[in-house]
Design an enzyme around this catalytic site. Structure first.
Site, PDB file in Angstrom:
ATOM      1  N   LYS A 180       0.869  -1.163   0.000  1.00  8.36           N
ATOM      2  CA  LYS A 180       0.000   0.000   0.000  1.00  8.36           C
ATOM      3  C   LYS A 180       0.905   1.212   0.000  1.00  8.36           C
ATOM      4  O   LYS A 180       1.646   1.450   0.952  1.00  8.36           O
ATOM      5  CB  LYS A 180      -0.816  -0.046   1.273  1.00  8.36           C
ATOM      6  CG  LYS A 180      -1.893   0.960   1.330  1.00  8.36           C
ATOM      7  CD  LYS A 180      -2.838   0.510   2.406  1.00  8.36           C
ATOM      8  CE  LYS A 180      -3.627   1.631   2.932  1.00  8.36           C
ATOM      9  NZ  LYS A 180      -4.455   1.185   4.041  1.00  8.36           N
ATOM     10  N   LYS A 233      -1.977  -1.592  -4.112  1.00 16.51           N
ATOM     11  CA  LYS A 233      -2.887  -0.459  -3.979  1.00 16.51           C
ATOM     12  C   LYS A 233      -2.091   0.828  -3.955  1.00 16.51           C
ATOM     13  O   LYS A 233      -1.088   0.880  -3.247  1.00 16.51           O
ATOM     14  CB  LYS A 233      -3.654  -0.652  -2.672  1.00 16.51           C
ATOM     15  CG  LYS A 233      -4.574   0.456  -2.297  1.00 16.51           C
ATOM     16  CD  LYS A 233      -5.182   0.136  -0.973  1.00 16.51           C
ATOM     17  CE  LYS A 233      -5.922   1.356  -0.516  1.00 16.51           C
ATOM     18  NZ  LYS A 233      -6.341   1.256   0.852  1.00 16.51           N
TER      19      LYS A 233
HETATM   20  C1  PBG Z   1      -6.684   2.538   5.376  1.00 18.30           C
HETATM   21  C2  PBG Z   1      -7.363   2.467   4.060  1.00 18.30           C
HETATM   22  C3  PBG Z   1      -7.166   3.339   2.996  1.00 18.30           C
HETATM   23  C4  PBG Z   1      -8.031   2.948   1.989  1.00 18.30           C
HETATM   24  C5  PBG Z   1      -8.707   1.827   2.421  1.00 18.30           C
HETATM   25  N1  PBG Z   1      -8.285   1.544   3.716  1.00 18.30           N
HETATM   26  C6  PBG Z   1      -6.180   4.379   2.725  1.00 18.30           C
HETATM   27  C7  PBG Z   1      -5.717   5.327   3.703  1.00 18.30           C
HETATM   28  O1  PBG Z   1      -6.510   6.155   4.231  1.00 18.30           O
HETATM   29  O2  PBG Z   1      -4.514   5.325   3.961  1.00 18.30           O
HETATM   30  C8  PBG Z   1      -8.173   3.682   0.686  1.00 18.30           C
HETATM   31  C9  PBG Z   1      -9.206   3.172  -0.234  1.00 18.30           C
HETATM   32  C10 PBG Z   1      -9.539   4.137  -1.311  1.00 18.30           C
HETATM   33  O3  PBG Z   1      -8.912   5.196  -1.465  1.00 18.30           O
HETATM   34  O4  PBG Z   1     -10.458   3.798  -2.063  1.00 18.30           O
HETATM   35  N2  PBG Z   1      -6.989   1.542   6.219  1.00 18.30           N
END
Ligand code: PBG
Length: 319
Positions: A180, A233
């Protein structure tokens, strides 16, 4: 490739994110993401019926609590709204496969993805791992098929796998947000979950977008720790990582087509820059070409509706 192949998207490969928020009387639309809502209990039931009729197979559920606390302990309460929703879906819509997000950022007052001891500003790794494990076990008890750690805590998969096994949930699998990146594309999501960090940023635990070796190493480690599906991601700006991860590890791979990517598609369509449907098909093709087996996308419900239309046209031609 023929036009039919281009237009056929298997719904088994799509995962649709859904947000449930405790204490709402009405669904709340998310301004930056037309078509996305925070669902109330009543709204959730209607939405599930609609998604079931559309043929959606996989749901990724996120919970948003009514009130945030410093440690975010609502996240692992057995009867929080997310866990209630999981058991409700299992009982009344058993056809859906349920993926549930395992993180703390929507539940903590500070907005970070783990446990920060009172009066401090750094994450406590051990406490974070045990909280994530408790969350995952509570979701497994509720009936989740896949728990999905998204906190980017090192060894989160190992901790959760051990916790699940110890609690007797060997059959519950893990789809991990292994890679991520600290991305600008999460902006609209943080509005949904009201989860922007109140201080600092996520760069201490999310990956620097310059680093591909670290990304691949993290994937390798999480496969060894027991992740059934690994995830990259965001999607669009990281298809090189998707491709390399698939080539190198051959493991089931998901890509998250995140909130900011969705918002761009919607904004451009509204401006008349492109046909939303044509652009979404192009994007899905790019994710598949890169090697993704699963695509997590807010477009999934629209795609399912387009597929039905497409199949109706096909059968009209055949008749
Ligand atoms: C964090 C989380 C994030 C997303 C899903 N879970 C990112 C974040 O705030 O760091 C992002 C999903 C999206 O942007 O669609 N647990």
């Amino acid at each position: 490739m023929s036009e039919e192949n281009k237009k056929k998207i298997y719904l088994e490969s799509l995962i649709y994110p859904l947000f449930v928020k405790q204490g709402l009387s009405f669904d709340e639309p998310v301004e930056s993401m037309p078509g996305v809502f925070r669902y109330s209990l009543a709204g959730l039931k209607d939405k599930l019926t609609q998604l079931n009729n559309l043929g959606i197979k996989n749901l990724l559920l996120f919970g948003i609590p009514q009130e945030k606390t410093w440690q975010g302990e609502t996240a692992w309460q057995a009867n929080n709204f997310l866990n209630w929703a999981i058991s409700f879906i299992k009982a009344y819509y058993p056809g859906f496969k349920i993926f549930s997000d395992v993180c703390l950022c929507a539940y903590t007052q500070h907005g970070h993805c783990g446990i920060i001891p009172q009066g401090q500003s750094q994450l406590d790794r051990e406490a974070t791992l045990s909280a994530l494990t408790e969350i995952a076990v509570s979701q497994a008890k509720a009936g989740a098929d896949f728990v999905c750690p998204s906190a980017m805590a090192r060894h989160q998969v190992k901790a959760i796998r051990q916790g699940l096994d110890r609690a007797g949930f060997r059959e519950v699998k893990i789809m991990s947000y292994s890679v991520k990146f600290a991305s600008n594309f999460y902006g609209p999501f943080r509005q949904i979950a009201d989860s922007s960090p109140r201080f600092g940023d996520r760069k201490a635990y999310q990956l620097d977008y310059q680093c591909k070796e670290v990304a691949l190493a993290r994937i390798e480690q999480e496969i060894q720790e027991g992740a059934e599906i690994i995830m990259v991601k965001p999607g669009l700006a990281y298809l090189d990582i998707v491709y390399q991860a698939k080539e190198k590890f051959k493991a089931p791979l998901a890509v998250y087509n995140v909130s900011g990517e969705y918002a761009l598609v919607k904004l451009g369509a509204k401006q008349g820059f492109w046909s939303e449907q044509e652009l979404v098909y192009e994007l899905i093709a790019s994710f598949k070409r890169a090697g993704a087996d699963y695509i997590i996308t807010y477009h999934a419900a629209d795609i399912a509706a387009w597929q039905i239309k497409y199949e109706q046209q096909e059968s009209a031609i055949i008749q």
